[in-house]
Design a protein around this motif. Structure first.
Motif, PDB file in Angstrom:
ATOM      1  N   ASN A  90       0.837  -1.198   0.000  1.00  0.00           N
ATOM      2  CA  ASN A  90       0.000   0.000   0.000  1.00  0.00           C
ATOM      3  C   ASN A  90       0.877   1.256   0.000  1.00  0.00           C
ATOM      4  N   GLU A  91       0.250   2.404   0.187  1.00  0.00           N
ATOM      5  CA  GLU A  91       0.991   3.673   0.124  1.00  0.00           C
ATOM      6  C   GLU A  91       2.092   3.737   1.180  1.00  0.00           C
ATOM      7  N   VAL A  92       1.776   3.235   2.388  1.00  0.00           N
ATOM      8  CA  VAL A  92       2.746   3.314   3.482  1.00  0.00           C
ATOM      9  C   VAL A  92       3.929   2.389   3.227  1.00  0.00           C
ATOM     10  N   THR A  93       3.663   1.252   2.593  1.00  0.00           N
ATOM     11  CA  THR A  93       4.757   0.334   2.274  1.00  0.00           C
ATOM     12  C   THR A  93       5.819   1.032   1.445  1.00  0.00           C
ATOM     13  N   PHE A  94       5.376   1.823   0.481  1.00  0.00           N
ATOM     14  CA  PHE A  94       6.336   2.493  -0.406  1.00  0.00           C
ATOM     15  C   PHE A  94       7.097   3.607   0.316  1.00  0.00           C
ATOM     16  N   VAL A  95       6.512   4.163   1.376  1.00  0.00           N
ATOM     17  CA  VAL A  95       7.275   5.117   2.187  1.00  0.00           C
ATOM     18  C   VAL A  95       8.473   4.403   2.806  1.00  0.00           C
ATOM     19  N   GLY A  96       8.236   3.189   3.332  1.00  0.00           N
ATOM     20  CA  GLY A  96       9.322   2.402   3.902  1.00  0.00           C
ATOM     21  C   GLY A  96      10.353   2.003   2.869  1.00  0.00           C
ATOM     22  N   VAL A  97       9.893   1.616   1.678  1.00  0.00           N
ATOM     23  CA  VAL A  97      10.802   1.209   0.604  1.00  0.00           C
ATOM     24  C   VAL A  97      11.686   2.378   0.169  1.00  0.00           C
ATOM     25  N   LEU A  98      11.072   3.528  -0.025  1.00  0.00           N
ATOM     26  CA  LEU A  98      11.841   4.709  -0.434  1.00  0.00           C
ATOM     27  C   LEU A  98      12.782   5.173   0.675  1.00  0.00           C
TER      28      LEU A  98
END
Length: 654
Positions: free
Chosen positions: A382-390
């Protein structure tokens, strides 16, 4: 359950388990009772060769009442393929599951099946469908059922009222409320909740005061409502005035404090709750763990974890996610990984918490590897996952990889980047020194870049000492946020770094004339379950004299190994001796000194800093870890720093 297991064993020994009536009673207790075990009920159910309709209804009902109702739909489909025939008791349970899951498509299919099957639609099913359509936002279908129903009861009216509230149609909800032939307390609570959802807290309070009778839920709704509006004092006043409190009341107030940036108050109230012999529920536990994570209060968090284990509370994905977040934010990433690895069922939130935890703890490559495993497991990010990835890409310096992940959000997953994602990209480019590219990026994004995004880039200009771009960005940020003192300080820092003292001084005078100030640096350390806070030059602690004696010893031993204070970031054009004194009493150094005099030898010193650690403190802590043979773990605004044996985990890239 202990007695039931003994009875089950006797039934197996005496060959009674295959008796349909006896088996269904076992399943009923396991699936429906508060003292049962739904997982065990499913095992029992799967051993029955041909379950009858009552048994199917029981297991479907068990799942529909649980926090994870999705199996109800699968079981209903299996039931249709079996010899058992659904009856009027079956449908309300399946409709309830659709409502919990907001599974509108499945709900409409079920509605069609009921109509085609010729089974008389009872009031329970109609009410369930009204509620389901309202929950899914299909309010017109809900109203059609409501208007055409030959019979209505209080549940019908309340379901219609809740549907309008859920869809944000406050006036329509009030019309239903005013038309109701009879109001129970549930109706009043639904209407009060509607006003709160729309931000009309005063109207909600007015209706609350007009209620003929208020139950404990009425008070709980108001507590949460005031907290949602940021009025924590009003929430606490309501809480204190309550004639009767239940676990939800305590949980609502603790959650209000935890989410309202008052973590200390949340933990104090959590202790009061236990002293009043009120057993916390999962929501209370999650809020308390969140407060501990915010404070970096590892010992308190471990106490709560032990309480969960001793109380035999099930560590599901919700509590596991909170524990992972706690240990990750306290710098105990090994504990977080241990919890993640043993969790039998992982949802997107659990994966996301673990990816983000690895990222901020400096394990960027492991975080990205886990993201690949998440995709292989079929869990959609989800959106939050990509915050962690970035974030993982940022701390690892993986610029090109970050660009690929950022583009994949739209092209592969259909996720539109939000402000947080743009902020991550600015941080990635800024850390890597790609300042011009970062400016171009911000000027080209589809949303208007706010002061937070430009402020992140201004911080990067400070790190890399680029006064030219810093001045351009600083002027933009000041235009957006003319009353943010932190921006003036950051820009003056940039001027000071390159020796432009007149510009730095003029900016400070401009800031002073406007009466602005910046948030002071604050460092906290937990010792024996108590949080101690320090500010720069702080002399308010009861052990101040001992702390400063230890600081003198630290400074003496630092100089002995060749350390010299880095004063390039001191803001004023003063003598070197004054500059050195200015950096010697930063809050993180005071916290470390306190840790050295108050903690057992060899015990890691854990510090939480509200701002970015300065270069001088970073260098000093690196030496201190070697001189005093102590692990020092600092969580600053951006990342964790693990100082051990004269080196830091960030490798000077933060």
């Amino acid at each position: 359950m202990t007695l039931l297991l003994q009875i089950h064993a006797q039934m197996i020994r005496n060959h009674f388990f295959l008796d349909p009536f006896a088996a269904s009673k076992l399943i009923e207790f396991c699936a429906v009772s508060d003292f049962g075990n739904l997982h065990y009920a499913r095992k029992l159910f799967d051993q029955i060769p041909e379950p009858n309709t009552f048994t199917w209804n029981t297991i479907i009902r068990g799942y529909s009442n649980s926090p994870f109702p999705k199996p109800s739909l699968h079981l209903f489909n299996k039931m249709l393929k079996s010899r058992a025939t659904p009856n009027s008791f079956t449908f309300p349970f399946v409709i309830k599951a659709c409502s919990h899951l907001a599974a509108c498509k499945e709900g409409e299919q079920l509605h069609g099946f009921i109509l085609k099957s010729g089974i008389d639609t009872d009031l329970f099913s109609v009410n369930g469908l009204i509620h389901m359509y309202g929950t899914c936002g299909k309010i017109d279908l809900a109203r059609m059922l409501f208007d055409t129903s030959p019979e209505r009861d209080l549940v019908s009216w309340n379901s219609m009222l809740s549907g309008y509230v859920n869809c944000g149609l406050l006036q329509e909800a009030r019309n239903v409320f005013d038309e109701m032939p009879k109001r129970a307390v549930v109706s009043w609570n639904a209407m009060i909740n509607g006003y709160i959802k729309c931000g009309e807290i005063d109207a909600a309070r007015d209706l609350f005061d007009k209620m003929p009778t208020q139950n404990v839920e009425s008070w709980n709704i108001l507590i949460a409502g005031y907290a949602k509006c940021g009025r924590l004092e009003s929430s606490r006043k309501i809480f204190n005035e309550m004639p009767e409190k239940n676990v939800v009341s305590w949980s609502a107030m603790i959650t209000a404090y935890a989410q309202g940036d008052h973590p200390k108050e949340a933990l104090v109230l959590f202790d009061e709750m236990k002293n009043c012999n009120v057993k916390p529920n999962w929501k209370t536990i999650v809020s308390a763990l969140s407060a501990c994570a915010h404070l970096g209060a590892l010992d308190r968090g471990k106490q709560i974890h032990r309480y969960v284990d001793q109380s035999k509370m099930k560590i599901d994905s919700i509590i596991a996610t909170a524990l992972i977040d706690l240990y990750a934010k306290c710098g105990c990433i090994e504990n977080a990984v241990r919890i993640f690895d043993v969790l039998p069922s992982k949802d997107v939130f659990t994966w996301t918490a673990m990816i983000g935890g690895l990222a901020v703890n400096g394990h960027g490559e492991k975080a990205l590897e886990l993201f690949s495993q998440m995709k292989e497991a079929g869990v959609r990010p989800n959106e939050v996952t990509f915050v962690g990835v970035l974030c993982a890409c940022s701390h690892g310096g993986f610029v090109e990889m970050a660009k690929e992940y950022f583009d994949s959000m739209r092209t592969i997953y259909g996720i539109q980047p939000q402000i947080e994602h743009y902020g991550c990209m600015v941080d990635i480019l800024g850390r890597a020194g790609h300042l011009k590219e970062a400016v171009s990026f911000l000027e080209s994004i589809p949303v208007k870049a706010n002061s937070v995004l430009w402020g992140a880039l201004l911080g990067a200009c400070w790190i890399h000492g680029d006064a030219k771009i810093g001045e351009y960005v600083g002027d933009l940020v000041i235009e957006l946020e003319p009353d943010d003192g932190g921006i003036y300080v950051l820009l003056s820092n940039i001027y000071a770094t390159v020796g432009r003292w007149d510009d730095a001084r003029n900016l400070r005078m401009r800031m002073k004339s406007k009466g602005l100030s910046k948030s002071p640096g604050r460092s906290s350390i937990e010792v024996q379950g108590t949080i101690h806070e320090f500010y720069v030059g702080d002399k308010l602690h009861p052990r101040t004299e001992e702390i400063y004696l230890m600081l003198d010893e630290i400074n003496l031993r630092l100089r002995f190994v060749g350390y010299t204070p880095n004063t390039s970031y001191v803001l004023f054009d003063v003598e070197n001796e004054e500059k050195e004194e200015a950096v010697s009493y930063h809050s993180e150094k005071l916290a470390v000194a306190f840790g050295l005099i108050s903690m057992e030898a060899g015990e890691p010193i854990r510090i939480v800093k509200n701002l970015r650690v300065c270069r001088d403190c970073h260098t000093a802590l690196t030496f201190i870890s070697q001189i005093f043979k102590r692990d020092i773990i600092v969580r600053d605004r951006n990342v964790f720093h693990y100082f051990r044996d004269g080196s830091c985990s960030c490798r000077d890239y933060w």
